[in-house]
Every structure is written in structure tokens, then in C-alpha cells.
Design a protein around this motif. Structure first.
Motif, mmCIF file in Angstrom:
data_model
loop_
_atom_site.group_PDB
_atom_site.id
_atom_site.type_symbol
_atom_site.label_atom_id
_atom_site.label_comp_id
_atom_site.label_asym_id
_atom_site.label_seq_id
_atom_site.Cartn_x
_atom_site.Cartn_y
_atom_site.Cartn_z
ATOM 1 N N ALA A 177 1.290 3.586 2.984
ATOM 2 C CA ALA A 177 0.223 4.458 3.515
ATOM 3 C C ALA A 177 0.059 4.132 4.997
ATOM 4 C CB ALA A 177 -1.079 4.215 2.763
ATOM 5 N N LEU A 191 -7.415 16.982 -2.073
ATOM 6 C CA LEU A 191 -8.325 16.063 -1.384
ATOM 7 C C LEU A 191 -9.358 16.842 -0.575
ATOM 8 C CD1 LEU A 191 -5.720 13.428 -0.143
ATOM 9 C CD2 LEU A 191 -7.531 13.018 -1.808
ATOM 10 N N PRO A 235 -0.626 17.266 -1.057
ATOM 11 C CA PRO A 235 -1.812 17.494 -1.904
ATOM 12 C C PRO A 235 -3.101 17.650 -1.091
ATOM 13 C CG PRO A 235 -1.312 15.164 -1.838
ATOM 14 C CD PRO A 235 -0.274 15.836 -0.967
ATOM 15 N N PHE A 236 -2.997 18.387 0.021
ATOM 16 C CA PHE A 236 -4.162 18.493 0.908
ATOM 17 C C PHE A 236 -5.363 19.086 0.176
ATOM 18 C CE2 PHE A 236 -0.398 18.846 3.751
ATOM 19 C CZ PHE A 236 -0.533 17.596 4.323
ATOM 20 N N PHE A 266 -9.021 8.125 6.370
ATOM 21 C CA PHE A 266 -9.575 9.483 6.264
ATOM 22 C C PHE A 266 -11.096 9.411 6.188
ATOM 23 C CE2 PHE A 266 -5.803 11.977 4.199
ATOM 24 C CZ PHE A 266 -5.437 12.484 5.438
ATOM 25 N N LYS A 300 0.843 -1.211 0.000
ATOM 26 C CA LYS A 300 0.000 0.000 0.000
ATOM 27 C C LYS A 300 0.872 1.253 0.000
ATOM 28 C CE LYS A 300 -4.085 -2.005 0.253
ATOM 29 N NZ LYS A 300 -5.072 -1.880 -0.837
ATOM 30 N N LYS A 301 2.053 1.121 -0.589
ATOM 31 C CA LYS A 301 2.979 2.254 -0.712
ATOM 32 C C LYS A 301 3.255 2.919 0.640
ATOM 33 C CE LYS A 301 3.050 1.584 -5.133
ATOM 34 N NZ LYS A 301 4.225 1.117 -5.833
ATOM 35 N N PHE A 331 -10.487 8.382 -5.116
ATOM 36 C CA PHE A 331 -9.213 7.660 -5.017
ATOM 37 C C PHE A 331 -9.460 6.172 -4.800
ATOM 38 C CE2 PHE A 331 -5.728 5.737 -2.622
ATOM 39 C CZ PHE A 331 -4.673 5.999 -3.485
ATOM 40 N N ALA A 336 8.115 8.327 -3.221
ATOM 41 C CA ALA A 336 7.128 9.336 -2.816
ATOM 42 C C ALA A 336 7.107 9.554 -1.305
ATOM 43 C CB ALA A 336 5.740 8.893 -3.278
ATOM 44 N N GLY A 365 1.525 8.629 2.572
ATOM 45 C CA GLY A 365 0.768 9.500 3.476
ATOM 46 C C GLY A 365 -0.323 8.757 4.211
ATOM 47 N N ASN A 366 -1.202 9.523 4.767
ATOM 48 C CA ASN A 366 -2.294 8.928 5.559
ATOM 49 C C ASN A 366 -3.105 7.970 4.700
ATOM 50 O OD1 ASN A 366 -3.657 10.002 8.394
ATOM 51 N ND2 ASN A 366 -5.070 8.878 7.076
ATOM 52 N N ASP A 367 -3.480 6.831 5.294
ATOM 53 C CA ASP A 367 -4.338 5.879 4.588
ATOM 54 C C ASP A 367 -5.672 6.566 4.274
ATOM 55 O OD1 ASP A 367 -4.673 2.594 4.301
ATOM 56 O OD2 ASP A 367 -6.549 3.721 4.529
HETATM 57 N N1 COA Z 1 -4.141 5.359 1.300
HETATM 58 C C1 COA Z 1 -4.616 4.124 1.078
HETATM 59 N N2 COA Z 1 -4.150 3.325 0.103
HETATM 60 C C2 COA Z 1 -3.149 3.815 -0.670
HETATM 61 C C3 COA Z 1 -2.617 5.088 -0.489
HETATM 62 C C4 COA Z 1 -3.148 5.887 0.557
HETATM 63 N N3 COA Z 1 -2.673 7.095 0.841
HETATM 64 N N4 COA Z 1 -1.645 5.298 -1.414
HETATM 65 C C5 COA Z 1 -1.582 4.168 -2.143
HETATM 66 N N5 COA Z 1 -2.482 3.277 -1.696
HETATM 67 C C6 COA Z 1 -2.732 1.930 -2.217
HETATM 68 C C7 COA Z 1 -3.490 1.964 -3.530
HETATM 69 O O1 COA Z 1 -4.892 2.099 -3.299
HETATM 70 C C8 COA Z 1 -3.111 0.630 -4.105
HETATM 71 O O2 COA Z 1 -3.874 -0.360 -3.459
HETATM 72 P P1 COA Z 1 -4.430 -1.632 -4.315
HETATM 73 O O3 COA Z 1 -3.210 -2.309 -4.872
HETATM 74 O O4 COA Z 1 -5.156 -2.451 -3.289
HETATM 75 O O5 COA Z 1 -5.315 -1.052 -5.386
HETATM 76 C C9 COA Z 1 -1.666 0.441 -3.646
HETATM 77 O O6 COA Z 1 -1.498 1.299 -2.529
HETATM 78 C C10 COA Z 1 -0.653 0.848 -4.695
HETATM 79 O O7 COA Z 1 -0.921 2.189 -5.066
HETATM 80 P P2 COA Z 1 -0.856 2.706 -6.597
HETATM 81 O O8 COA Z 1 -1.559 4.035 -6.643
HETATM 82 O O9 COA Z 1 -1.329 1.631 -7.509
HETATM 83 O O10 COA Z 1 0.720 2.903 -6.793
HETATM 84 P P3 COA Z 1 1.453 3.910 -7.794
HETATM 85 O O11 COA Z 1 2.891 3.523 -7.757
HETATM 86 O O12 COA Z 1 0.752 3.968 -9.114
HETATM 87 O O13 COA Z 1 1.289 5.359 -7.117
HETATM 88 C C11 COA Z 1 1.309 6.941 -5.317
HETATM 89 C C12 COA Z 1 1.871 5.619 -5.857
HETATM 90 C C13 COA Z 1 1.859 7.093 -3.897
HETATM 91 C C14 COA Z 1 1.801 8.105 -6.195
HETATM 92 C C15 COA Z 1 -0.234 6.903 -5.338
HETATM 93 O O14 COA Z 1 -0.662 5.679 -4.719
HETATM 94 C C16 COA Z 1 -0.916 8.032 -4.604
HETATM 95 O O15 COA Z 1 -1.006 9.131 -5.130
HETATM 96 N N6 COA Z 1 -1.430 7.750 -3.389
HETATM 97 C C17 COA Z 1 -2.241 8.709 -2.653
HETATM 98 C C18 COA Z 1 -1.387 9.736 -1.999
HETATM 99 C C19 COA Z 1 -2.226 10.682 -1.198
HETATM 100 O O16 COA Z 1 -3.007 11.451 -1.728
HETATM 101 N N7 COA Z 1 -2.069 10.623 0.140
HETATM 102 C C20 COA Z 1 -2.790 11.444 1.070
HETATM 103 C C21 COA Z 1 -2.083 12.729 1.229
HETATM 104 S S1 COA Z 1 -2.941 13.887 2.282
#
Ligand code: COA
Length: 250
Positions: free
Chosen positions: A26, A135, A131-132, A68, A23-24, A247, A105, A62-64
Motif C-alpha cells: 500500500a 470506497l 474499487p473506487f 485516505f 502492508k501489501k 477497512f 493484486a 493501492g493508496n494507503d
Molecule cells: N491501505 C492500508 N493498509 C493496507 C492496504 C491499503 N490499501 N491494503 C492492505 N493493507 C494492510 C492491511 O490492513 C493489513 O495490515 P495489518 O496486517 O496491520 O492488519 C496488511 O496490509 C495485509 O493485508 P490483508 O488484507 O490482511 O491481506 P490479504 O492478502 O488478505 O488481502 C488485499 C490483500 C490487497 C486484497 C487487501 O488487503 C485489500 O483489499 N486491500 C485494500 C485495497 C484497496 O481497497 N485499496 C484502495 C483502492 S482505491
């Protein structure tokens, strides 16, 4: 203890590592709780002189976002009771040096937590973003006061208002990053810097850190309170719920 955080002590240096690669990295409330517990342990353990903070190929997304969605039903007092608030307050008050190593990231709180660290090493792949507003949220982690202090108000405004991503070179120019290196050298550079700090007289080091942070501590406390209130309101908004759902349903 969440298995998604790995906490280790190796002599005088402790390490905290995000370990939820699927989940990167998160961060869930359970992970924040473990981070806060580990920091409290490292603060209390006289053998620990410095802490390294790591991710993997990605620092943290970042935050899951599912969390949120769930938190949107909570009031501001309850938000302040959440593990994320405990983690942020524990990090802000942490008395020993913390050095973070970033690859990939570092999003949202992944960037804002760096502002409480004492040094940040960025690999070539490091990417930062807050990116607050994208969202329908607002700044957190005291970033509304710390980022202008670090980067200057105009530059902080752009990245906090637009949510635009920036790379390691820009982060370095902004003052958020202490050292840049190849990704392969990030962990070693953090270990080396922690090792240097761990050799220094611990009381002088703790006092120096306290003196460096003391002028800003009241501002940070006030920012936590103000940001939590606005963040709680934003989390409950329909525009935020829409952004979270978008998302989750990609
Ligand atoms: N919360 C929950 N799950 C998240 C997450 C987050 N912040 N970021 C990534 N994941 C999950 C995805 O839903 C995905 O789950 P899945 O495989 O079950 O579908 C998995 O992690 C892989 O993410 P994915 O987006 O496919 O990877 P990517 O390499 O294409 O992109 C990011 C990586 C980090 C750029 C992208 O996941 C992203 O933009 N995440 C959100 C970041 C965000 O807005 N965070 C909150 C900030 S306030």
C-alpha cells in the motif's frame, strides 16, 4: 526517501520496486514522493534509457487507506499539492519507456498507474481492480479518460463503476496488458523488454513516445484536474469515511 521504495540503476536500465510487503505494498504519501523523485532522477540521467516498475508477490494494494482518511480533511487545492499528484503528473510526463511487471493484486492506483506505462507484463497471479466506488470514491490517475481509450467505453465503464476484479487474461483482452507469463518469469520479461528498449537510439525513442502520447496529453491533464476536484469532495464525504473505517477496523 522512503525505504518502502527501492530505486536502482543497473547500466542503462533503472528499476523502481514497491517494498512494503507487510502492508501489501500500500502506497503512502512518503512513497509517492520517493517515486516522483526517482522518476525525475531517471528522466534527467542520460545513462538511463528505460525503467522497470515492480512489486513483489503483490504489485500494490493501492493508496494507503489510512492516508485516505487523513487526506479527507484537505481541500482540493491541497490535494493537488499532495505527493500522489506529483507522482501521477511525473509519471504521465515521463519521457523514457517504462515497463511494469505485475504479480498478485494491483488495486486502485496500482491499476491506474499502469495506464501511463508503455508496456505491462502480467504474471498468472495478477489481479486488477479499481474499487473506487466501493470506497465511495471516484476514478483517479486519469483513468476516466485513459481506460476508455485502452479498453473501450463500455468495458471501461463496467470495471470503473462496479470495481469488479479482473484477471491477467481479461486484462490482456482489455488491452491493459502487453504480455502474460508465469509469475516466475515476470521480472525477467520486464528486464528483457527494458533491455531491448535501452539498446535503441534514445532520441528517436523519446520522440516516438512523445508522439504516441501527445494526442491524449490535453485529455489527461483535464482528467487530472476534474478527477482531483471530485476525488477531494468524495474523500470528505461521510460515506467514504465509513468505508475507510470499515477497512481499518476489519
Ligand atoms: N491501505 C492500508 N493498509 C493496507 C492496504 C491499503 N490499501 N491494503 C492492505 N493493507 C494492510 C492491511 O490492513 C493489513 O495490515 P495489518 O496486517 O496491520 O492488519 C496488511 O496490509 C495485509 O493485508 P490483508 O488484507 O490482511 O491481506 P490479504 O492478502 O488478505 O488481502 C488485499 C490483500 C490487497 C486484497 C487487501 O488487503 C485489500 O483489499 N486491500 C485494500 C485495497 C484497496 O481497497 N485499496 C484502495 C483502492 S482505491
Amino acid at each position: 526517501m522512503s525505504e518502502h521504495i527501492v530505486y536502482r540503476k543497473d547500466g542503462a536500465v533503472a528499476s523502481l520496486r514497491f517494498n512494503r510487503p507487510e502492508k501489501k505494498n500500500a502506497i503512502t504519501q512518503a512513497m509517492y514522493a520517493t517515486l516522483a523523485e526517482a522518476l525525475a532522477d531517471a528522466a534527467a540521467d542520460a545513462d538511463v534509457r528505460a525503467v522497470g516498475l515492480f512489486g513483489g508477490d503483490v504489485f500494490t494494494a493501492g493508496n494507503d487507506i489510512g492516508d485516505f482518511l487523513a487526506a479527507g480533511s484537505l481541500g482540493v487545492d491541497r490535494l493537488d499539492d499532495l505527493a500522489v499528484a506529483k507522482f501521477l503528473r511525473t509519471l504521465a510526463a515521463f519521457p523514457k519507456p517504462i515497463v511494469a511487471g505485475v504479480k498478485g493484486a494491483a488495486i486502485g492506483i496500482g491499476t491506474t498507474m499502469l495506464m501511463h506505462c508503455d508496456a505491462v507484463v502480467a504474471g498468472a497471479s495478477a489481479r486488477f481492480a479499481m474499487p473506487f466506488t466501493k470506497l465511495a470514491l471516484v476514478p483517479e490517475g486519469a483513468s476516466s479518460v485513459l481506460f476508455p481509450l485502452i479498453a473501450g467505453r463500455m468495458r471501461a465503464s463496467w470495471y470503473l463503476l462496479s470495481g469488479e476484479q479482473f484477471d491477467a487474461a481479461t486484462a490482456s483482452e482489455l488491452g491493459l496488458v502487453t504480455k502474460r507469463c508465469d509469475d516466475a518469469d515476470v521480472d525477467g520479461a520486464v528486464a528483457m523488454m527494458c533491455g531491448v528498449l535501452a539498446e535503441l537510439p534514445p532520441n528517436a525513442l523519446a520522440t516516438a513516445k512523445r508522439l504516441l502520447k501527445a494526442p491524449f496529453a490535453p485529455l489527461v491533464d483535464a482528467a487530472f484536474a476534474a478527477e482531483f476536484e471530485s476525488f477531494a469532495a468524495a474523500l470528505r464525504s461521510s460515506e467514504a469515511r465509513e468505508a475507510f473505517m470499515a477497512f481499518m477496523q476489519r
